[in-house]
Design an enzyme around this catalytic site. Structure first.
Site, PDB file in Angstrom:
ATOM      1  N   ASP A 115       0.704  -1.125  -0.052  1.00 55.49           N
ATOM      2  CA  ASP A 115       0.069  -0.047   0.067  1.00 55.49           C
ATOM      3  C   ASP A 115       0.861   1.252   0.042  1.00 55.49           C
ATOM      4  OD1 ASP A 115      -2.181   1.701   0.677  1.00 55.49           O
ATOM      5  OD2 ASP A 115      -1.535   1.733   2.529  1.00 55.49           O
TER       6      ASP A 115
ATOM      7  N   ASP B 205      -0.466   5.007   0.945  1.00 52.92           N
ATOM      8  CA  ASP B 205      -0.563   6.175   1.996  1.00 52.92           C
ATOM      9  C   ASP B 205      -0.746   5.393   3.128  1.00 52.92           C
ATOM     10  OD1 ASP B 205      -0.937   8.502   0.169  1.00 52.92           O
ATOM     11  OD2 ASP B 205      -2.608   7.353  -0.562  1.00 52.92           O
TER      12      ASP B 205
HETATM   13  C1  XBP Z   1      -5.368   6.002   0.775  1.00 56.43           C
HETATM   14  C2  XBP Z   1      -6.566   6.938   0.470  1.00 56.43           C
HETATM   15  C3  XBP Z   1      -6.508   8.134  -0.561  1.00 56.43           C
HETATM   16  C4  XBP Z   1      -5.849   9.452  -0.005  1.00 56.43           C
HETATM   17  C5  XBP Z   1      -6.078  10.329  -0.968  1.00 56.43           C
HETATM   18  O1  XBP Z   1      -5.816   4.663   0.974  1.00 56.43           O
HETATM   19  O2  XBP Z   1      -7.656   6.662   1.133  1.00 56.43           O
HETATM   20  O3  XBP Z   1      -7.749   8.280  -0.877  1.00 56.43           O
HETATM   21  O4  XBP Z   1      -6.405   9.546   1.245  1.00 56.43           O
HETATM   22  O5  XBP Z   1      -5.867   9.888  -2.400  1.00 56.43           O
HETATM   23  P1  XBP Z   1      -5.053   3.614   1.134  1.00 56.43           P
HETATM   24  P2  XBP Z   1      -6.767  10.615  -3.574  1.00 56.43           P
HETATM   25  O6  XBP Z   1      -3.566   3.870   1.662  1.00 56.43           O
HETATM   26  O7  XBP Z   1      -5.796   2.462   1.899  1.00 56.43           O
HETATM   27  O8  XBP Z   1      -4.862   3.040  -0.498  1.00 56.43           O
HETATM   28  O9  XBP Z   1      -7.106  12.063  -3.345  1.00 56.43           O
HETATM   29  O10 XBP Z   1      -5.633  10.738  -4.720  1.00 56.43           O
HETATM   30  O11 XBP Z   1      -7.831   9.702  -3.971  1.00 56.43           O
HETATM   31 MG    MG Z   2      -2.711   3.159   3.459  1.00 56.17          MG
END
Ligand code: XBP
Ligand code: MG
Length: 251
Positions: free
Chosen positions: A26, A28
């Protein structure tokens, strides 16, 4: 965490990682603590768009249950008592401002990779393991983060990169993970997903991929009972991963 629990978690993690043909990351919260920058970028976009919205950390923590930036904006406005709803075009415009500002924030260099991430990438490449990415965020955001952290040729080290807009349903749906498995041509049980949130854990588990959790700032209290191993961060693997002089592609 108690000392005994941590020891069991560490040895279990090292074994899980060594056995995997591919590690699927993953982005973020897992590779870097990006969610605070996403939050600031959303607030910047609201102000630029003339909205008096402001997402504090507590509100944002709750809103993170909704994955995807555009979906998060829509979910927030739906719970406001009054006001004309934003059109899809408005939401897309807001999200474009947010994405541009997020890239600017990343470019300042204020968001390094989390502890242990670089060592794990190097160790995995040294062992001949394959690397992949399964994320909700966009290719542009991945590029901004990883070109800064790993160098412009970072993508050469990853055999599959699947982002939110590549699939029909974002996490907690399994789509990004299922797509990665197809691209890697591997069985789920031969892979290990590395995640930081319950939504990510559910997504990978629905694809039958075992999950290692590295706890992050906003999802520290999530329910991770379905995970194989839960670590505070990947530096806990330090003692058990081989060190190498070689960088994965980059720099
Ligand atoms: C990450 C997210 C993303 C970011 C924003 O989830 O939920 O939406 O917060 O990104 P994970 P965007 O780590 O579970 O993949 O604004 O580009 O959508
Ligand atoms: Mg995440």
């Amino acid at each position: 965490m108690q000392a005994g629990t941590a020891t069991i978690a560490r040895s279990g993690a090292a074994e899980l990682i060594r056995r995997a043909a591919a590690l699927i990351f993953d982005v973020d919260g897992t590779l870097a603590e990006t969610e605070e920058l996403h939050r600031q970028a959303f607030n910047h976009a609201f102000a630029r768009h003339g909205l008096d919205w402001h997402w504090g950390r507590e509100v944002y923590k709750e809103l993170l249950r909704v994955t995807g930036g555009k979906e998060r904006i829509r979910a927030y406005q739906e719970r406001l008592p009054i006001g004309r709803p934003l059109s899809d075009a408005d939401i897309a415009a807001l999200h474009r401002i947010k994405t541009a500002h997020y890239a600017d924030l990343i470019e300042t260099g204020c968001c390094p990779l989390r502890p242990g991430v670089m060592d794990l990438l190097i160790a995995a490449k040294t062992r001949g393991q394959r690397l992949a990415i399964a994320t909700t965020t966009s290719h542009g955001n991945i590029e901004a983060l990883l070109s800064r952290a790993l160098g412009s040729r970072w993508a050469a080290d990853f055999d599959a990169i699947v982002a939110g807009d590549d699939v029909r349903h974002k996490k907690p749906a399994p789509d990004v993970y299922l797509d990665v498995l197809v691209r890697l041509k591997l069985d789920a049980s031969d892979c290990l997903a590395i995640e930081d949130s319950a939504n990510g854990l559910v997504a990978a588990s629905r694809a039958n991929i075992p999950v290692l959790i590295t706890r992050s700032m906003f999802f520290r209290d999530d329910d991770f009972t379905e995970a194989r191993v839960v670590l505070d961060d990947l530096s806990e693997l330090g003692a058990s991963t081989p060190k190498s002089e070689k960088q994965p592609h980059a720099q």
